[in-house]
Design an enzyme around this catalytic site. Structure first.
Site, PDB file in Angstrom:
ATOM      1  N   LEU A  71       0.884  -1.159   0.000  1.00 52.55           N
ATOM      2  CA  LEU A  71       0.000   0.000   0.000  1.00 52.55           C
ATOM      3  C   LEU A  71       0.920   1.207   0.000  1.00 52.55           C
ATOM      4  O   LEU A  71       1.888   1.246   0.754  1.00 52.55           O
ATOM      5  CB  LEU A  71      -0.899   0.018   1.240  1.00 52.55           C
ATOM      6  CG  LEU A  71      -1.909  -1.127   1.367  1.00 52.55           C
ATOM      7  CD1 LEU A  71      -2.633  -1.053   2.709  1.00 52.55           C
ATOM      8  CD2 LEU A  71      -2.902  -1.098   0.222  1.00 52.55           C
ATOM      9  N   ASP A  72       0.633   2.184  -0.855  1.00 54.36           N
ATOM     10  CA  ASP A  72       1.536   3.328  -0.928  1.00 54.36           C
ATOM     11  C   ASP A  72       1.436   4.194   0.327  1.00 54.36           C
ATOM     12  O   ASP A  72       0.575   3.992   1.183  1.00 54.36           O
ATOM     13  CB  ASP A  72       1.327   4.123  -2.221  1.00 54.36           C
ATOM     14  CG  ASP A  72      -0.003   4.849  -2.297  1.00 54.36           C
ATOM     15  OD1 ASP A  72      -0.521   5.309  -1.266  1.00 54.36           O
ATOM     16  OD2 ASP A  72      -0.528   4.982  -3.419  1.00 54.36           O
ATOM     17  N   TYR A  73       2.312   5.146   0.430  1.00 55.91           N
ATOM     18  CA  TYR A  73       2.450   6.005   1.606  1.00 55.91           C
ATOM     19  C   TYR A  73       1.131   6.656   2.005  1.00 55.91           C
ATOM     20  O   TYR A  73       0.821   6.796   3.180  1.00 55.91           O
ATOM     21  CB  TYR A  73       3.509   7.068   1.286  1.00 55.91           C
ATOM     22  CG  TYR A  73       3.898   7.962   2.434  1.00 55.91           C
ATOM     23  CD1 TYR A  73       4.736   7.502   3.435  1.00 55.91           C
ATOM     24  CD2 TYR A  73       3.448   9.277   2.494  1.00 55.91           C
ATOM     25  CE1 TYR A  73       5.109   8.319   4.480  1.00 55.91           C
ATOM     26  CE2 TYR A  73       3.825  10.107   3.534  1.00 55.91           C
ATOM     27  CZ  TYR A  73       4.649   9.621   4.533  1.00 55.91           C
ATOM     28  OH  TYR A  73       5.020  10.433   5.568  1.00 55.91           O
TER      29      TYR A  73
ATOM     30  N   THR B 143      -1.971   5.554   1.290  1.00 54.30           N
ATOM     31  CA  THR B 143      -3.088   4.609   1.336  1.00 54.30           C
ATOM     32  C   THR B 143      -3.110   3.926   2.692  1.00 54.30           C
ATOM     33  O   THR B 143      -2.076   3.573   3.239  1.00 54.30           O
ATOM     34  CB  THR B 143      -2.947   3.559   0.212  1.00 54.30           C
ATOM     35  OG1 THR B 143      -2.952   4.231  -1.045  1.00 54.30           O
ATOM     36  CG2 THR B 143      -4.089   2.561   0.244  1.00 54.30           C
TER      37      THR B 143
END
Length: 195
Positions: A43-45, A47
């Site tokens: 999961l990106d920063y 999210t």
């Protein structure tokens, strides 16, 4: 085999080595005697939501591999409402730069003011895929929460930054999903968060 369900907050990295020194999800996990925790996807920063972690590289690879088509579900807040044509394109498929992509399903959820929430499902895990799909039809995602990975929903009682260990029955469901893909038979548990 062990598997954790972790509620990733916005502002954490899913990597052990960040050149900028930002905090990462692994700092909050219990230590392992042998091996290391492997994240099932990323999961990106910016999210939040469900992140599964396991000490089994084999299970992690099976759950992530596109061949197994393990479904992921998200709650997405978008600035502005999308019209029917944009929603149809997202279901049929659009080019997101590294090939075509589409949502298995997309449903308008709720919204007020300039933001609208959507519930989406897909069976891939390409880099920033949900955000890029919305951007391809002119949407701007300003909040993204993974609510389910395969048969495992984000536990509603799990606060951001907290984790819980899955039991043997839940692990068996994950193993089955990694062999056959996952077809939900019941409604997805809705996220209690509000705008």
């Amino acid at each position: 085999m062990r598997v954790l369900a972790y509620h990733k907050p916005v502002g954490e990295m899913v990597t052990r080595n960040d050149p900028q020194g930002r905090s990462n999800v692994f700092e909050r996990l219990p230590p392992l005697r042998n091996g290391k925790w492997v994240a099932v996807g990323r999961l990106d920063y910016n999210t939040s939501g469900l992140l599964l972690l396991t000490n089994s590289g084999e299970l992690a690879n099976r759950l992530m591999h596109p061949r197994h088509e393990v479904e992921r579900a998200y709650a997405v807040r978008v600035h502005g409402a999308l019209d029917a044509a944009a929603l149809a394109r997202l279901r049929q498929g659009v080019d997101i730069g590294d090939g075509p992509a589409a949502f298995e399903s997309i449903e308008a959820s709720r919204g007020a003011g300039s933001n609208r929430w959507y519930r989406v499902r897909l069976r891939e895990g390409r880099n920033r895929e949900v955000r890029r799909l919305f951007e391809a039809v002119g949407g701007c995602v300003n909040r993204l929460i993974r609510t389910r990975y395969g048969p495992i929903p984000l536990p509603q009682e799990l606060d951001p930054g907290a984790w819980r260990e899955l039991d043997a029955g839940e692990i068996a469901l994950l193993r089955s999903a990694s062999q056959t893909g996952f077809q939900p038979r019941a409604k997805v548990v809705r996220q209690r968060k509000t705008c």
